[in-house]
Design a protein around this motif. Structure first.
Motif, PDB file in Angstrom:
ATOM      1  N   SER A  60      -4.769   9.952 -39.005  1.00 46.07           N
ATOM      2  CA  SER A  60      -5.745  10.777 -39.776  1.00 46.07           C
ATOM      3  C   SER A  60      -6.845  11.179 -38.463  1.00 46.07           C
ATOM      4  N   SER A  61      -7.688  12.223 -38.599  1.00 44.51           N
ATOM      5  CA  SER A  61      -8.642  12.394 -37.434  1.00 44.51           C
ATOM      6  C   SER A  61     -10.001  13.035 -37.946  1.00 44.51           C
ATOM      7  N   VAL A  62     -10.875  12.409 -37.371  1.00 41.52           N
ATOM      8  CA  VAL A  62     -12.329  12.792 -37.515  1.00 41.52           C
ATOM      9  C   VAL A  62     -12.732  14.348 -37.614  1.00 41.52           C
ATOM     10  N   ALA A 162     -14.373  15.315 -65.797  1.00 47.93           N
ATOM     11  CA  ALA A 162     -13.828  15.361 -64.304  1.00 47.93           C
ATOM     12  C   ALA A 162     -15.571  15.786 -63.816  1.00 47.93           C
ATOM     13  N   CYS A 163     -14.984  16.673 -62.748  1.00 51.55           N
ATOM     14  CA  CYS A 163     -16.291  17.041 -61.678  1.00 51.55           C
ATOM     15  C   CYS A 163     -17.188  17.877 -62.855  1.00 51.55           C
ATOM     16  N   SER A 164     -16.852  18.344 -63.753  1.00 54.94           N
ATOM     17  CA  SER A 164     -17.837  19.210 -64.669  1.00 54.94           C
ATOM     18  C   SER A 164     -18.666  18.276 -65.676  1.00 54.94           C
ATOM     19  N   SER A 204      -6.133  12.773 -48.434  1.00 61.43           N
ATOM     20  CA  SER A 204      -7.440  12.954 -49.416  1.00 61.43           C
ATOM     21  C   SER A 204      -8.476  11.624 -49.326  1.00 61.43           C
ATOM     22  N   HIS A 205      -8.077  10.711 -48.191  1.00 60.59           N
ATOM     23  CA  HIS A 205      -8.423   9.563 -48.177  1.00 60.59           C
ATOM     24  C   HIS A 205     -10.303   9.886 -47.685  1.00 60.59           C
ATOM     25  N   PHE A 206     -10.556  10.759 -47.305  1.00 60.46           N
ATOM     26  CA  PHE A 206     -11.992  11.154 -46.803  1.00 60.46           C
ATOM     27  C   PHE A 206     -12.813  11.909 -47.894  1.00 60.46           C
ATOM     28  N   ILE A 207     -12.283  12.159 -48.868  1.00 63.44           N
ATOM     29  CA  ILE A 207     -12.849  13.154 -50.137  1.00 63.44           C
ATOM     30  C   ILE A 207     -14.219  12.562 -50.733  1.00 63.44           C
ATOM     31  N   PHE A 208     -14.000  11.403 -51.396  1.00 64.77           N
ATOM     32  CA  PHE A 208     -15.119  10.886 -52.191  1.00 64.77           C
ATOM     33  C   PHE A 208     -16.116   9.956 -51.736  1.00 64.77           C
ATOM     34  N   GLY A 209     -17.130   9.893 -52.550  1.00 64.73           N
ATOM     35  CA  GLY A 209     -18.237   8.847 -52.317  1.00 64.73           C
ATOM     36  C   GLY A 209     -18.721   8.334 -53.695  1.00 64.73           C
ATOM     37  N   VAL A 266      -4.988  12.677 -57.297  1.00 67.48           N
ATOM     38  CA  VAL A 266      -3.978  13.494 -56.241  1.00 67.48           C
ATOM     39  C   VAL A 266      -4.331  14.970 -56.485  1.00 67.48           C
ATOM     40  N   GLN A 267      -4.127  15.793 -55.513  1.00 72.92           N
ATOM     41  CA  GLN A 267      -4.432  17.211 -55.598  1.00 72.92           C
ATOM     42  C   GLN A 267      -3.561  17.795 -54.442  1.00 72.92           C
ATOM     43  N   GLU A 268      -3.636  19.272 -55.030  1.00 74.84           N
ATOM     44  CA  GLU A 268      -2.990  20.373 -54.126  1.00 74.84           C
ATOM     45  C   GLU A 268      -4.254  21.019 -53.513  1.00 74.84           C
ATOM     46  N   GLY A 269      -4.873  20.563 -52.448  1.00 80.10           N
ATOM     47  CA  GLY A 269      -6.147  20.918 -52.159  1.00 80.10           C
ATOM     48  C   GLY A 269      -6.277  22.446 -51.807  1.00 80.10           C
ATOM     49  N   ARG A 270      -5.086  22.926 -51.345  1.00 82.79           N
ATOM     50  CA  ARG A 270      -5.180  24.519 -50.986  1.00 82.79           C
ATOM     51  C   ARG A 270      -5.109  25.190 -52.069  1.00 82.79           C
ATOM     52  N   LYS A 271      -4.430  24.890 -52.859  1.00 81.89           N
ATOM     53  CA  LYS A 271      -4.337  25.719 -54.483  1.00 81.89           C
ATOM     54  C   LYS A 271      -5.676  25.505 -54.996  1.00 81.89           C
ATOM     55  N   VAL A 272      -6.161  24.409 -55.399  1.00 86.05           N
ATOM     56  CA  VAL A 272      -7.518  24.184 -55.808  1.00 86.05           C
ATOM     57  C   VAL A 272      -8.697  25.142 -55.312  1.00 86.05           C
ATOM     58  N   PHE A 273      -8.493  25.216 -53.819  1.00 85.31           N
ATOM     59  CA  PHE A 273      -9.518  26.190 -53.009  1.00 85.31           C
ATOM     60  C   PHE A 273      -9.106  27.585 -53.412  1.00 85.31           C
ATOM     61  N   GLN A 305     -20.206  19.927 -55.027  1.00 81.92           N
ATOM     62  CA  GLN A 305     -20.129  19.656 -53.652  1.00 81.92           C
ATOM     63  C   GLN A 305     -18.524  19.029 -53.395  1.00 81.92           C
ATOM     64  N   ALA A 306     -17.668  19.702 -53.188  1.00 81.67           N
ATOM     65  CA  ALA A 306     -16.343  19.372 -52.862  1.00 81.67           C
ATOM     66  C   ALA A 306     -15.729  19.858 -51.526  1.00 81.67           C
ATOM     67  N   ASN A 307     -16.095  20.952 -51.278  1.00 84.87           N
ATOM     68  CA  ASN A 307     -15.789  21.561 -49.805  1.00 84.87           C
ATOM     69  C   ASN A 307     -16.723  22.519 -49.373  1.00 84.87           C
ATOM     70  N   SER A 364     -20.905  23.361 -61.606  1.00 85.20           N
ATOM     71  CA  SER A 364     -19.832  22.460 -61.168  1.00 85.20           C
ATOM     72  C   SER A 364     -18.621  22.990 -61.269  1.00 85.20           C
ATOM     73  N   PHE A 365     -17.338  22.550 -60.657  1.00 88.37           N
ATOM     74  CA  PHE A 365     -16.280  22.849 -60.783  1.00 88.37           C
ATOM     75  C   PHE A 365     -15.178  21.949 -60.120  1.00 88.37           C
ATOM     76  N   GLY A 366     -14.103  21.746 -61.081  1.00 90.24           N
ATOM     77  CA  GLY A 366     -13.237  20.641 -60.472  1.00 90.24           C
ATOM     78  C   GLY A 366     -12.033  20.629 -61.420  1.00 90.24           C
ATOM     79  N   ALA A 367     -11.500  19.172 -61.579  1.00 87.88           N
ATOM     80  CA  ALA A 367     -10.344  18.945 -62.375  1.00 87.88           C
ATOM     81  C   ALA A 367     -10.282  19.473 -63.667  1.00 87.88           C
ATOM     82  N   GLY A 368      -9.160  20.019 -64.355  1.00 89.97           N
ATOM     83  CA  GLY A 368      -8.950  20.412 -65.695  1.00 89.97           C
ATOM     84  C   GLY A 368      -8.112  21.798 -65.688  1.00 89.97           C
TER      85      GLY A 368
HETATM   86  C1  LIG Z   1      -8.341  19.116 -49.384  1.00 87.65           C
HETATM   87  C2  LIG Z   1      -8.749  20.142 -48.218  1.00 87.65           C
HETATM   88  C3  LIG Z   1      -9.890  19.485 -47.359  1.00 87.65           C
HETATM   89  C4  LIG Z   1      -7.515  20.234 -47.236  1.00 87.65           C
HETATM   90  O1  LIG Z   1      -7.714  21.118 -46.204  1.00 87.65           O
HETATM   91  P1  LIG Z   1      -6.661  22.014 -45.679  1.00 87.65           P
HETATM   92  O2  LIG Z   1      -6.220  23.004 -46.976  1.00 87.65           O
HETATM   93  O3  LIG Z   1      -7.188  22.872 -44.546  1.00 87.65           O
HETATM   94  O4  LIG Z   1      -5.595  21.272 -45.323  1.00 87.65           O
HETATM   95  P2  LIG Z   1      -4.047  21.037 -45.626  1.00 87.65           P
HETATM   96  O5  LIG Z   1      -3.820  20.100 -46.654  1.00 87.65           O
HETATM   97  O6  LIG Z   1      -3.407  22.099 -45.918  1.00 87.65           O
HETATM   98  O7  LIG Z   1      -3.679  20.695 -44.399  1.00 87.65           O
HETATM   99  C5  LIG Z   1      -3.773  21.166 -43.071  1.00 87.65           C
HETATM  100  C6  LIG Z   1      -2.988  20.406 -41.772  1.00 87.65           C
HETATM  101  O8  LIG Z   1      -3.844  19.159 -41.552  1.00 87.65           O
HETATM  102  C7  LIG Z   1      -3.216  18.229 -41.820  1.00 87.65           C
HETATM  103  N1  LIG Z   1      -3.722  16.998 -42.162  1.00 87.65           N
HETATM  104  C8  LIG Z   1      -3.954  16.654 -43.580  1.00 87.65           C
HETATM  105  N2  LIG Z   1      -4.847  15.621 -43.624  1.00 87.65           N
HETATM  106  C9  LIG Z   1      -5.215  15.352 -42.375  1.00 87.65           C
HETATM  107  C10 LIG Z   1      -5.831  14.278 -41.784  1.00 87.65           C
HETATM  108  N3  LIG Z   1      -6.547  13.282 -42.597  1.00 87.65           N
HETATM  109  N4  LIG Z   1      -6.210  14.415 -40.602  1.00 87.65           N
HETATM  110  C11 LIG Z   1      -5.532  15.179 -39.785  1.00 87.65           C
HETATM  111  N5  LIG Z   1      -4.692  15.957 -40.280  1.00 87.65           N
HETATM  112  C12 LIG Z   1      -4.620  16.245 -41.388  1.00 87.65           C
HETATM  113  C13 LIG Z   1      -1.852  18.749 -42.525  1.00 87.65           C
HETATM  114  O9  LIG Z   1      -0.766  17.742 -42.220  1.00 87.65           O
HETATM  115  C14 LIG Z   1      -1.671  20.025 -42.208  1.00 87.65           C
HETATM  116  O10 LIG Z   1      -1.009  20.162 -41.196  1.00 87.65           O
HETATM  117  P3  LIG Z   1       0.079  21.108 -40.623  1.00 87.65           P
HETATM  118  O11 LIG Z   1      -0.705  22.273 -40.521  1.00 87.65           O
HETATM  119  O12 LIG Z   1       0.597  20.886 -39.283  1.00 87.65           O
HETATM  120  O13 LIG Z   1       0.982  21.252 -41.869  1.00 87.65           O
HETATM  121  C15 LIG Z   1      -8.974  21.619 -48.674  1.00 87.65           C
HETATM  122  O14 LIG Z   1      -7.841  22.002 -49.312  1.00 87.65           O
HETATM  123  C16 LIG Z   1      -9.766  21.249 -49.951  1.00 87.65           C
HETATM  124  O15 LIG Z   1     -10.961  20.634 -49.830  1.00 87.65           O
HETATM  125  N6  LIG Z   1      -9.507  22.050 -51.150  1.00 87.65           N
HETATM  126  C17 LIG Z   1     -10.572  21.814 -52.280  1.00 87.65           C
HETATM  127  C18 LIG Z   1     -10.152  20.659 -52.921  1.00 87.65           C
HETATM  128  C19 LIG Z   1     -11.000  20.517 -53.855  1.00 87.65           C
HETATM  129  O16 LIG Z   1     -12.251  21.258 -54.171  1.00 87.65           O
HETATM  130  N7  LIG Z   1     -10.881  19.659 -54.887  1.00 87.65           N
HETATM  131  C20 LIG Z   1     -11.288  19.279 -55.901  1.00 87.65           C
HETATM  132  C21 LIG Z   1     -11.695  17.709 -55.819  1.00 87.65           C
HETATM  133  S1  LIG Z   1     -11.728  17.256 -57.474  1.00 87.65           S
HETATM  134  C22 LIG Z   1     -13.078  17.224 -57.748  1.00 87.65           C
HETATM  135  O17 LIG Z   1     -14.019  17.701 -57.121  1.00 87.65           O
HETATM  136  C23 LIG Z   1     -13.264  15.963 -58.560  1.00 87.65           C
HETATM  137  C24 LIG Z   1     -12.998  16.118 -60.192  1.00 87.65           C
HETATM  138  O18 LIG Z   1     -12.655  17.099 -60.702  1.00 87.65           O
HETATM  139  O19 LIG Z   1     -13.131  14.876 -60.829  1.00 87.65           O
END
Ligand SMILES: CC(C)(COP(=O)(O)OP(=O)(O)OC[C@H]1O[C@@H](n2cnc3c(N)ncnc32)[C@H](O)[C@@H]1OP(=O)(O)O)[C@@H](O)C(=O)NCCC(=O)NCCSC(=O)CC(=O)O
Length: 380
Positions: A60-62, A162-164, A204-209, A266-273, A305-307, A364-368
């Motif tokens: 992973s990377s900061v 969920a988030c709402s 997703s390891h960085f997402i929540f608190g 688990v999530q499809e972060g890009r699709k959610v966005f 506050q998700a993204n 609010s917005f999120g899972a569902g």
């Molecule tokens: C999850 C995200 C941060 C991910 O960002 P991106 O969409 O830019 O990233 P991606 O997944 O497409 O990945 C882009 C590139 O980064 C790489 N990549 C992925 N994870 C990485 C990591 N930890 N460190 C370094 N690189 C990483 C991938 O392999 C990919 O590489 P390559 O490009 O080489 O393939 C974002 O999509 C997001 O936050 N979306 C909204 C999510 C959201 O709102 N979720 C709601 C949570 S639910 C909620 O709030 C609670 C509830 O409802 O209960």
């Protein structure tokens, strides 16, 4: 608070409360621990990886975390075990039935602050909603445990959207006020999200608190002089598999799946966005107009506050220009995503400076998917 003639049937937010765990994990600490886990896994499985039987894990990377999400750190209830590559989950001793549960404990802390800020005695509260996305147990309800701990004579129940959860809780509380079923309702969102987060999942390891918030929703007739009129609320849900957690009792019916990664977040972060931004922006604009408000005239947006990127786009679509930090404050950088509590933390920390007559939106917005909008106006 005995003169029923004072009641108006108009709901307001009298005060909010916040409990913040003292432990924090920075992105640097998180990534260092995650990468140690990856290196160990790859070393332990070197032969199988070489043979193509096991996939090598990637580090992973900061920089990625900060750029993709805007998150720099998160508060947690148990830092040591989360950062231990052997564990990577929260750990604490199991509590007896006679002790206050973890969720109730932090919920009570947030609730006491809200009550104190409103100058309200807990005995004057009629109901407690524990509105959160990660419940500690199914029954008895944490809300009833909190009710007992605070000495409230009335009723309580847990609700999970969920988030709402918090905004759905606020509308539920507001409806009790409107119908005369309650005069004072605590909506408490204790979110120990570290329990459902897969700390070994790079995406997703960085997402929540972890955190807890409380919102005291009351009848305008008994509210303190400074409060927030609730001008209108709107809830929306649309089914989606893009944010999912399959944990539940029926896991026992298919034992082969127990403990698998899909039993955590688990999530499809890009699709959610891509899907949630237009849905939420449209809902806010439409509902503002339905309530006779000019969306561009909203003084402040307290968004989920998700993204950071999602909030930038939503705020721009609502306000018609790139929002300043003053118009759409961020707490995601230090709290990460705290599920239902996020927009309430933003409101709690960034609302005292507004003037009487200013209007704003808690959203609010999120899972569902689920989304909730609460339009408010300051009265001082
Ligand atoms: C999850 C995200 C941060 C991910 O960002 P991106 O969409 O830019 O990233 P991606 O997944 O497409 O990945 C882009 C590139 O980064 C790489 N990549 C992925 N994870 C990485 C990591 N930890 N460190 C370094 N690189 C990483 C991938 O392999 C990919 O590489 P390559 O490009 O080489 O393939 C974002 O999509 C997001 O936050 N979306 C909204 C999510 C959201 O709102 N979720 C709601 C949570 S639910 C909620 O709030 C609670 C509830 O409802 O209960």
């Amino acid at each position: 608070m005995t003169q029923s003639e004072k009641l108006t049937g108009r709901p307001v937010i009298s005060a909010t409360g916040l409990f913040t765990p003292s432990d924090t994990i920075t992105n640097e600490e998180l990534v260092e621990s995650f990468n140690r886990y990856v290196e160990r896994h790859n070393a332990d499985n070197a032969a199988a990886i070489e043979a193509g039987d096991v996939e090598a894990l990637q580090t992973s990377s900061v920089e990625f975390i900060e750029k993709a999400s805007g998150i720099k750190a998160r508060h947690v209830m148990a830092k040591g075990p989360i950062l231990n590559p052997e564990i990577m989950a929260p750990r604490w001793p199991e509590r007896s039935n006679e002790e206050l549960s973890m969720l109730a404990e932090i919920g009570v802390k947030a609730a006491r602050q809200a009550l104190e800020r409103a100058g309200r005695d807990a005995a004057e509260v009629d109901a407690v909603l524990c509105a959160a996305s990660n419940m500690e147990r199914p029954y008895p309800a944490m809300a009833i445990e909190i009710q007992q701990e605070l000495g409230i004579d009335g009723f309580g129940f847990d609700m999970n959207v969920a988030c709402s959860s918090a905004t759905f809780g606020i509308q539920t509380a507001a409806d009790y006020i409107r119908s005369g079923n309650a005069r004072s309702v605590l909506v408490i969102s204790p979110e120990i999200t570290s329990g459902h987060l897969n700390w070994r999942d790079r995406d997703s390891h960085f997402i929540f608190g972890d955190v807890a918030t409380a919102v005291l929703v009351e009848d305008a007739g008994i509210a303190p002089a400074t409060h927030w009129d609730i001008l209108g609320t709107k809830l929306k849900t649309v089914f989606s598999n893009n944010i999912r957690n399959n944990f539940g009792f029926l896991n026992r019916a298919s034992p082969a799946g127990e403990g698998k990664a899909d039993k955590l977040f688990v999530q499809e972060g890009r699709k959610v966005f891509k899907e949630v931004v237009p849905m939420v922006a449209e809902m806010i604009v439409t509902e503002a107009e339905n309530f006779g408000l000019d969306p561009q005239g909203l003084r402040r947006l307290w968004l989920h506050q998700a993204n950071a990127g999602m909030n930038r786009l939503i705020a721009q679509r609502v306000l018609g220009h790139e929002a300043t930090a003053d118009e759409s404050p961020t707490v995601l950088d230090t709290y990460a995503n705290t599920s239902s509590a996020g927009s309430i933390i933003a409101f709690h920390k960034h609302s005292d400076d507004l003037e009487a007559g200013d209007t704003g939106l808690i959203c609010s917005f999120g899972a569902g998917y689920s989304a909730g909008a609460v339009f408010v106006r300051k009265v001082a």
